[in-house]
Design an enzyme around this catalytic site. Structure first.
Site, short mmCIF file in Angstrom:
data_model
loop_
_atom_site.label_atom_id
_atom_site.label_comp_id
_atom_site.label_asym_id
_atom_site.label_seq_id
_atom_site.Cartn_x
_atom_site.Cartn_y
_atom_site.Cartn_z
N GLU A 1 -99.19 -16.16 0.65
CA GLU A 1 -100.06 -17.47 0.41
C GLU A 1 -101.53 -16.87 0.72
OE1 GLU A 1 -99.16 -19.73 -1.63
OE2 GLU A 1 -96.95 -20.04 -1.30
N CYS A 23 -107.23 -23.01 1.44
CA CYS A 23 -107.12 -22.14 0.45
C CYS A 23 -107.08 -22.82 -0.94
CB CYS A 23 -105.68 -21.41 0.64
SG CYS A 23 -104.27 -22.51 0.66
#
Length: 524
Positions: A267, A301
């Protein structure tokens, strides 16, 4: 002692955080390595210290985590789910305290700190239900009197490398799912936020001990990335490593774990964009951009990095955004009126300043903010004014992810186009949107069905997450979370992401008195 320090001390005490803490857990707490001083980005003051683990202590923790796995995998999955359910309930009881620790250690505003803990609670609820739904498949065999099916088995020790910006939630996305799948987990938190990890591990330990379960199924190792972290990547006792971090970190994890044919869930960075068309509802667009770009001080993110706006409405949007940015309360994240707290450290502030300079050198204009904030209102902290800049998508700085609150305004389409004509220009907007190396989260704001459907089609967004009339941040745990391209391709949390934490096995049972071969072969 000030009132703020006193309140923080009470919270730390309720979470079992002491002035000096051991950084390793594998059924017992250990730590004899270098001291790590943990400070708050709110004002730079010391919170506590952590004694990190040595490489030898790391090895012992992994051994105990593996032994815990061998025991845990024999526990029926619904029983494993019951332990995770109790973990979720314990998190409910300590939600405000743990959220306050996240705020203190990482700098998120209060509602975001508690929101992160709520994510942990939600994923525990999800995993509890999942413990009765680890379904395989049955398939028709081509051979008579044969039964063919597949089943899923526990995998082993799951390594979880988390980043500072989500100091507790990312662990739960992995550890709760891994636990109901029959795995143990080994957590290596970011060095900026080890206290949150220690507090969570102590909560999990208490739940396990209350149920007579080996607590090493939730193990922890706080240590240097260059030693303990690298050892984890090379460790064949850890068949799966889930890593959250930058794209550079992801390349390293993929290379090292891949060389030993281990599995990874990556990720990594995002360069998330919102397309704003002439058919957008501006009353939805403004708050979505603000939360996406300014929430967590731009350190998600999924933070909104780029706004791809039609030329006919660009000036209106920029004007409204600048006015909204002027009103953002910046300061101590413990103040309920604050909407944007500090960046995590001095380096993050410097990264933003470097990005501003590169935008200007490329010919862009700083439309708002970008400067550091200091003085009496921001003593010792790492505060900035969020930045809005005009830019072109192909600029190198725009192609990168700056982990700070900088928002690029990028124009598409013709200013003379009517709203009807602008529909045909959506392909240009999507091409700009997809023209970056990352592919995590994306959004379009439009009330025109053709624009929305194009964006969601196989010609549209190339991201793992694509939203219509919702911003890029704030994913729910029920869907699989992750992205494509340099974002790594990993998936965590909901949907069928659980399959990554298990090994698939295809089984065939012959209950006939013959031994027919597949493909109709005759042998001998």
């Amino acid at each position: 002692m000030s009132t703020g320090v006193a309140v923080a001390s009470e919270i730390l005490a309720r979470l079992g955080i002491e002035d000096n803490n051991l950084g390793g857990f594998g059924g017992d707490w250990v730590g004899s390595g270098p001291e790590l001083e943990v400070t708050t980005p709110i004002d730079g003051s010391r919170i506590a210290t952590v004694t990190q683990v040595t490489e030898e202590e790391y090895d012992g923790i992994v051994d105990r985590a593996h032994q815990a796995f061998l025991e845990w995998r024999t526990v029926p999955a619904p029983r494993r789910g019951e332990i995770v359910r109790q973990l979720g309930n314990k998190l409910r009881e300590l939600k405000s305290e743990l959220g306050a620790l996240v705020t203190l250690e990482m700098g998120k505003i209060g509602v975001e700190g508690e929101g992160e803990v709520q994510e942990m609670i939600d994923i525990c609820d999800f995993a509890t239900g999942l413990s009765r739904q680890l379904y395989g498949l049955s398939m028709h065999s081509e051979r008579p009197d044969h039964r063919m099916f597949e089943q899923w088995h526990p995998l082993g020790v799951v390594g979880v490398i988390s980043a500072f910006n989500f100091p507790v939630a990312v662990w739960s996305w992995n550890a709760a799912i891994a636990a109901v799948c029959g795995d143990s987990s080994l957590w290596k938190p970011a060095s900026q936020t080890p206290l949150s990890a220690i507090a969570v591990t102590k909560i999990a330990e208490a739940v396990c001990r209350e149920n007579g379960v080996n607590p090493a199924i939730f193990s922890l190792t706080v240590g240097k990335g260059s030693s303990v972290g690298d050892r984890l990547l090379h460790d064949r006792r850890v068949p799966l490593v889930s890593a959250t971090g930058s794209c550079a970190v992801g390349y390293r994890v993929a290379e090292v774990v891949g060389k030993r044919l281990g599995r990874t869930i990556l990720e990594l960075g995002g360069n998330n964009a919102i397309i704003v068309t002439p058919h957008a509802n501006m009353d939805l667009v403004l708050p979505a951009i603000l939360f996406g770009a300014v929430g967590t001080a731009g350190q998600r993110c999924t933070s909104t990095r780029r706004i791809i706006v039609h030329a006919s409405i660009k000036d209106e949007l920029v004007s409204r955004l600048c006015r909204a940015y002027e009103d953002i309360p910046i300061g101590d994240p413990r103040d309920p009126d604050t909407l944007m707290g500090p960046l995590v450290n001095t380096q993050a502030v410097e990264d933003l300043q470097a990005a501003v300079r590169r935008v200007q050198e490329a010919g862009g204009e700083i439309l708002f903010g970008g400067e550091p904030l200091d003085g009496d209102a921001y003593p010792g902290g790492h505060y900035v004014r969020p930045c809005i800049a005009s830019a072109e998508n192909e600029w190198s700085i725009v192609q990168e992810e700056t982990f700070a609150p900088i928002l690029y305004i990028i124009e598409y389409g013709s200013a003379d186009a009517t709203p009807a004509q602008a529909v045909d220009e959506i392909a240009e907007a999507v091409a700009i949107h997809n023209g970056v190396p990352q592919g995590l989260s994306s959004a379009i704001f439009t009330e025109h069905v053709r624009e929305a459907e194009y964006f969601l089609s196989n010609r549209g967004s190339d991201c793992g997450i694509a939203n219509v009339n919702i911003g890029t941040s704030g994913a729910e745990i029920g869907g699989a979370f992750g992205g494509e391209k340099e974002t790594g391709g990993g998936r965590e949390s909901g949907s069928d992401a659980w399959k990554t934490y298990m090994r698939r096995q295809t089984n065939t049972i012959n209950w006939s008195t013959e031994l027919p071969l597949a493909q109709g072969m005759e042998f001998g």
